[in-house]
Design a protein around this motif. Structure first.
Motif, PDB file in Angstrom:
ATOM      1  N   ILE A  55       0.823  -1.211   0.000  1.00 54.66           N
ATOM      2  CA  ILE A  55       0.000   0.000   0.000  1.00 54.66           C
ATOM      3  C   ILE A  55       0.855   1.258   0.000  1.00 54.66           C
ATOM      4  O   ILE A  55       0.618   2.202  -0.768  1.00 54.66           O
ATOM      5  CB  ILE A  55      -0.926  -0.012   1.241  1.00 54.66           C
ATOM      6  N   ALA A  59       0.717   4.141  -2.904  1.00 51.67           N
ATOM      7  CA  ALA A  59      -0.066   5.351  -2.634  1.00 51.67           C
ATOM      8  C   ALA A  59       0.468   6.598  -3.343  1.00 51.67           C
ATOM      9  O   ALA A  59      -0.309   7.329  -3.983  1.00 51.67           O
ATOM     10  CB  ALA A  59      -0.169   5.582  -1.123  1.00 51.67           C
ATOM     11  N   THR A 200      -6.562   3.689  -0.950  1.00 47.24           N
ATOM     12  CA  THR A 200      -5.221   3.179  -0.664  1.00 47.24           C
ATOM     13  C   THR A 200      -4.562   3.989   0.442  1.00 47.24           C
ATOM     14  O   THR A 200      -3.972   3.431   1.381  1.00 47.24           O
ATOM     15  CB  THR A 200      -4.350   3.219  -1.940  1.00 47.24           C
ATOM     16  N   GLN A 234      -1.435  -3.728  -6.454  1.00 47.48           N
ATOM     17  CA  GLN A 234      -2.173  -2.535  -6.027  1.00 47.48           C
ATOM     18  C   GLN A 234      -2.385  -1.530  -7.150  1.00 47.48           C
ATOM     19  O   GLN A 234      -3.501  -1.091  -7.398  1.00 47.48           O
ATOM     20  CB  GLN A 234      -1.457  -1.870  -4.847  1.00 47.48           C
ATOM     21  N   GLN A 238      -5.476  -3.718  -8.602  1.00 42.39           N
ATOM     22  CA  GLN A 238      -6.615  -3.047  -7.984  1.00 42.39           C
ATOM     23  C   GLN A 238      -7.119  -1.900  -8.849  1.00 42.39           C
ATOM     24  O   GLN A 238      -8.315  -1.597  -8.845  1.00 42.39           O
ATOM     25  CB  GLN A 238      -6.236  -2.522  -6.594  1.00 42.39           C
TER      26      GLN A 238
END
Length: 312
Positions: A55, A59, A200, A234, A238
């Motif tokens: 994460i 980010a 996130t 991520q 995601q």
């Protein structure tokens, strides 16, 4: 006939209006997300710490991308901020529970329980979003569940020694469902990149707190697995998933999640030398057929839709 068409389809309306690449994005997202556990195993930090770095590294990239597309925070209402915060907290809880659960139960158990959103998210669609399935979609979900059961069922073991891990993975599946629901809600008014960037960001601090409370090693010596996980799981994985959430019905999302057990079995076969036999192959084929069914129905519905409704 009129009654059937009237009750079916908040779900179909959303899928018919989907971007032409939404389904492909959904499948690719699940393929990339299924590789995440490999990077968790390769990393030299604790399982929750691995989730934190997934994460934390993603980010800044996602926030930069959001601002680069012209998004500004002032455009978000208070309700959407709250929705994104809840989604981020649930996602942090999902990663923490699942990563710990992987170490406390069989891999097959972790894969099936961790993907319980396959059932929970379509149920949310039925009861809350009123996205009722068509007969084809219902059959496809049943076929996909049977396929996943064949693929993982013989390796799965229900035993007292696995109970804690099983429950943690089941909790992860429930939290992932809430995350899906909140992000789908946010996508009603937001583009995918800003929505993912903010959720996130909301996950970073909870994961760091969890990792420290568990006494895990947080600082890595080798960054490569963590960077690859942040990028594949991520940022891209995601990112594609959140894009698809705004385009596809809960039923289609739920069925597509079962791509992950198929990929987990494939990774085990290629990477770890875990043999697949005829029953495993039948299970994988059943999931693939289910995906073809929902994809084929969506294409047929799009062709029959009035002109102008097939583009998002």
């Amino acid at each position: 006939m009129h009654q059937e068409s009237a009750t079916r389809n908040a779900s179909d309306d959303k899928s018919v209006a989907a971007h032409p690449f939404a389904f492909a994005a959904l499948i690719l997202a699940n393929i990339l997300l299924s590789v995440g556990p490999v990077f968790v195993r390769m990393s030299d930090v604790g399982p929750v710490a691995a989730g934190f770095w997934r994460i934390a590294l993603a980010a800044p990239v996602l926030l930069a991308a959001a601002f680069g597309t012209g998004w500004r925070p002032t455009a978000i209402s208070r309700g959407v901020w709250i929705t994104l915060a809840i989604g981020g907290l649930c996602f942090a809880g999902d990663l923490a529970a699942w990563h710990i659960g992987i170490l406390k139960t069989q891999l097959a158990n972790a894969t099936l329980f961790g993907n319980s959103a396959t059932l929970f998210y379509p149920v949310y669609g039925f009861l809350i979003a009123r996205a009722w399935p068509s007969r084809t979609q219902g059959f496809a979900l049943l076929l996909a569940l049977v396929g996943a059961g064949l693929l993982m069922g013989r390796s799965m073991q229900i035993a007292p020694t696995h109970l804690a891990g099983d429950l943690l993975c089941l909790l992860a599946g429930i939290l992932y469902t809430v995350y899906f629901a909140t992000m789908a809600k946010a996508r009603d008014t937001m583009a995918p990149i800003p929505a993912l960037a903010l959720s996130t960001l909301a996950s970073v601090l909870p994961l760091l707190i969890f990792a420290n409370l568990l006494g895990e090693q947080v600082m890595p010596h080798h960054w490569t697995p963590l960077v690859l996980m942040a990028l594949s799981s991520q940022i891209i994985g995601q990112g594609l998933m959140i894009f698809a959430l705004g385009q596809m019905s809960p039923m289609v999302i739920g069925i597509a999640l079962l791509t992950q057990p198929v990929m987990a079995a494939t990774i085990g076969w290629v990477w770890y030398g875990e043999r697949l036999d005829g029953v495993d192959m039948i299970g994988a084929i059943a999931v693939a057929v289910a995906l073809v069914l929902v994809r084929g129905e969506r294409k047929d519905a799009a062709e029959l839709a009035p002109e102008g409704t097939a583009e998002a």
